[in-house]
Design an enzyme around this catalytic site. Structure first.
Site, PDB file in Angstrom:
ATOM      1  N   LYS A  15       0.818  -1.223   0.000  1.00 17.46           N
ATOM      2  CA  LYS A  15       0.000   0.000   0.000  1.00 17.46           C
ATOM      3  C   LYS A  15       0.849   1.270   0.000  1.00 17.46           C
ATOM      4  CE  LYS A  15      -1.256  -0.125   4.951  1.00 17.46           C
ATOM      5  NZ  LYS A  15      -0.029  -0.819   5.329  1.00 17.46           N
ATOM      6  N   ARG A  90      -5.801   2.377  12.317  1.00 14.64           N
ATOM      7  CA  ARG A  90      -5.436   0.959  12.421  1.00 14.64           C
ATOM      8  C   ARG A  90      -6.243   0.217  13.472  1.00 14.64           C
ATOM      9  NH1 ARG A  90       0.969   0.032  11.203  1.00 14.64           N
ATOM     10  NH2 ARG A  90       0.958   1.680   9.684  1.00 14.64           N
ATOM     11  N   ARG A 130      12.919  -6.717   2.846  1.00 10.05           N
ATOM     12  CA  ARG A 130      12.721  -5.339   2.374  1.00 10.05           C
ATOM     13  C   ARG A 130      13.933  -4.462   2.725  1.00 10.05           C
ATOM     14  NH1 ARG A 130       7.337  -2.220   4.153  1.00 10.05           N
ATOM     15  NH2 ARG A 130       8.194  -2.411   6.245  1.00 10.05           N
ATOM     16  N   ARG A 163      14.806  -1.482   7.828  1.00  6.53           N
ATOM     17  CA  ARG A 163      14.095  -0.961   8.994  1.00  6.53           C
ATOM     18  C   ARG A 163      14.316  -1.868  10.190  1.00  6.53           C
ATOM     19  NH1 ARG A 163       7.991   0.533   7.455  1.00  6.53           N
ATOM     20  NH2 ARG A 163       7.705  -0.436   9.485  1.00  6.53           N
ATOM     21  N   ARG A 174       3.717  -7.773  14.263  1.00  7.49           N
ATOM     22  CA  ARG A 174       2.937  -6.776  13.522  1.00  7.49           C
ATOM     23  C   ARG A 174       1.726  -7.425  12.848  1.00  7.49           C
ATOM     24  NH1 ARG A 174       7.792  -4.626  10.284  1.00  7.49           N
ATOM     25  NH2 ARG A 174       6.376  -3.326   9.088  1.00  7.49           N
TER      26      ARG A 174
HETATM   27  P1  AMP Z   1       4.564   0.976   9.427  1.00  3.80           P
HETATM   28  O1  AMP Z   1       5.621   1.908   8.946  1.00  3.80           O
HETATM   29  O2  AMP Z   1       3.244   1.301   8.885  1.00  3.80           O
HETATM   30  O3  AMP Z   1       4.948  -0.469   9.230  1.00  3.80           O
HETATM   31  O4  AMP Z   1       4.472   1.195  11.014  1.00  3.80           O
HETATM   32  C1  AMP Z   1       5.581   0.925  11.850  1.00  3.80           C
HETATM   33  C2  AMP Z   1       5.130   0.921  13.304  1.00  3.80           C
HETATM   34  O5  AMP Z   1       4.650   2.231  13.656  1.00  3.80           O
HETATM   35  C3  AMP Z   1       3.954  -0.006  13.614  1.00  3.80           C
HETATM   36  O6  AMP Z   1       4.391  -1.338  13.881  1.00  3.80           O
HETATM   37  C4  AMP Z   1       3.371   0.670  14.864  1.00  3.80           C
HETATM   38  O7  AMP Z   1       4.151   0.380  16.016  1.00  3.80           O
HETATM   39  C5  AMP Z   1       3.548   2.155  14.549  1.00  3.80           C
HETATM   40  N1  AMP Z   1       2.367   2.717  13.850  1.00  3.80           N
HETATM   41  C6  AMP Z   1       2.273   3.142  12.565  1.00  3.80           C
HETATM   42  N2  AMP Z   1       1.066   3.606  12.292  1.00  3.80           N
HETATM   43  C7  AMP Z   1       0.344   3.470  13.435  1.00  3.80           C
HETATM   44  C8  AMP Z   1      -0.982   3.757  13.795  1.00  3.80           C
HETATM   45  N3  AMP Z   1      -1.872   4.260  12.934  1.00  3.80           N
HETATM   46  N4  AMP Z   1      -1.363   3.500  15.071  1.00  3.80           N
HETATM   47  C9  AMP Z   1      -0.508   2.995  15.976  1.00  3.80           C
HETATM   48  N5  AMP Z   1       0.755   2.680  15.702  1.00  3.80           N
HETATM   49  C10 AMP Z   1       1.186   2.914  14.440  1.00  3.80           C
END
Ligand code: AMP
Length: 231
Positions: A15, A90, A130, A163, A174
């Protein structure tokens, strides 16, 4: 009509790449809570210091922190004609808080939610492989879409990074968080009649064609408009 796009889907579903395509095509800001939170962590802001322990474990950062960060971001002037929310909300709690924020700031734009439907069995492997360019944000996958020269960005020759949460252990966590907290949102938006389902188990360009159709974007063969950036 100006629109707010909400992109939903499991980690690694692609996405982020498609948000970047749509953002590029419609000139709308790409608002990605993961990246916003990582910036807070990097700058060691009070939000970042609190968020870090959740992010390191692959858990959701408390909803009030993310709602504050989102509210500040959508009040910036570049959101006037719409924006794309990538990875937010989320959970049902976050979706309700977002509705409160919209009421508070008088947000009246049309909302459309895109769900990236993809089998999740290969996604952990996708996350673990990744890599991204810390300079331009381009993403690669060591197996499915490697750079031309090993570990070096095709665009700016920068050394690629991984990352810290793209490890097997955190990726598994996750996914658990996704199924428990985020998946129920599909029903939430379906009931509101604003959910569009996208078959994301296809090559990037084909997924992009489907999104263009759903977003009422005219086909334009002359343009190379599919790009890859951070998920
Ligand atoms: P992402 O970059 O989308 O994979 O997010 C990395 C991490 O950021 C996630 O595993 C969460 O710990 C935190 N995170 C990102 N977006 C949210 C959200 N909308 N609500 C809560 N935690 C978030």
């Amino acid at each position: 009509m100006d629109k707010i796009f909400i992109f939903l889907g499991p980690p690694g579903c692609g996405k982020g790449t498609q948000t970047a395509n749509l953002s590029n095509k419609l000139h709308l800001p790409h608002i990605d809570t993961g990246s916003l939170l990582r910036k807070h962590v990097q700058k060691e802001t009070p939000y970042g210091l609190e968020a870090k322990s959740y992010m390191d474990k692959g858990q959701l950062v408390p909803a009030r922190i993310v709602a504050d960060i989102i509210k500040t971001r959508i009040l910036e002037p570049d959101t006037e004609h719409g924006y794309i929310l990538d990875g937010y909300p989320r959970s049902i709690e976050q979706a309700k808080l977002l509705e409160d924020v919209f009421k508070e700031i008088g947000e009246k734009k049309e909302i459309v939610a895109f769900y990236f439907d993809i089998p999740t069995d290969t996604l952990v492997e996708r996350l673990v492989n990744r890599r991204f360019c810390p300079k331009c944000g381009m993403i690669y996958n060591k197996k499915s879409s490697p750079p031309k020269i090993d570990n070096c960005c095709d665009i700016c020759c920068e050394k690629l990074s991984k990352r810290s949460d793209d490890t097997e252990e955190v990726a598994q966590e996750r996914f658990k968080t996704y199924f428990k907290e985020t998946a129920p949102l599909l029903e939430f938006y379906k009931e509101k009649g604003i959910l569009e389902e996208i078959d994301a188990d296809k090559p990037i360009d084909e997924v992009w064609e489907e999104i263009k159709e759903l977003a009422d974007i005219e086909p334009d063969d002359s343009e190379m408009d599919s790009i890859r950036t951070e998920e």
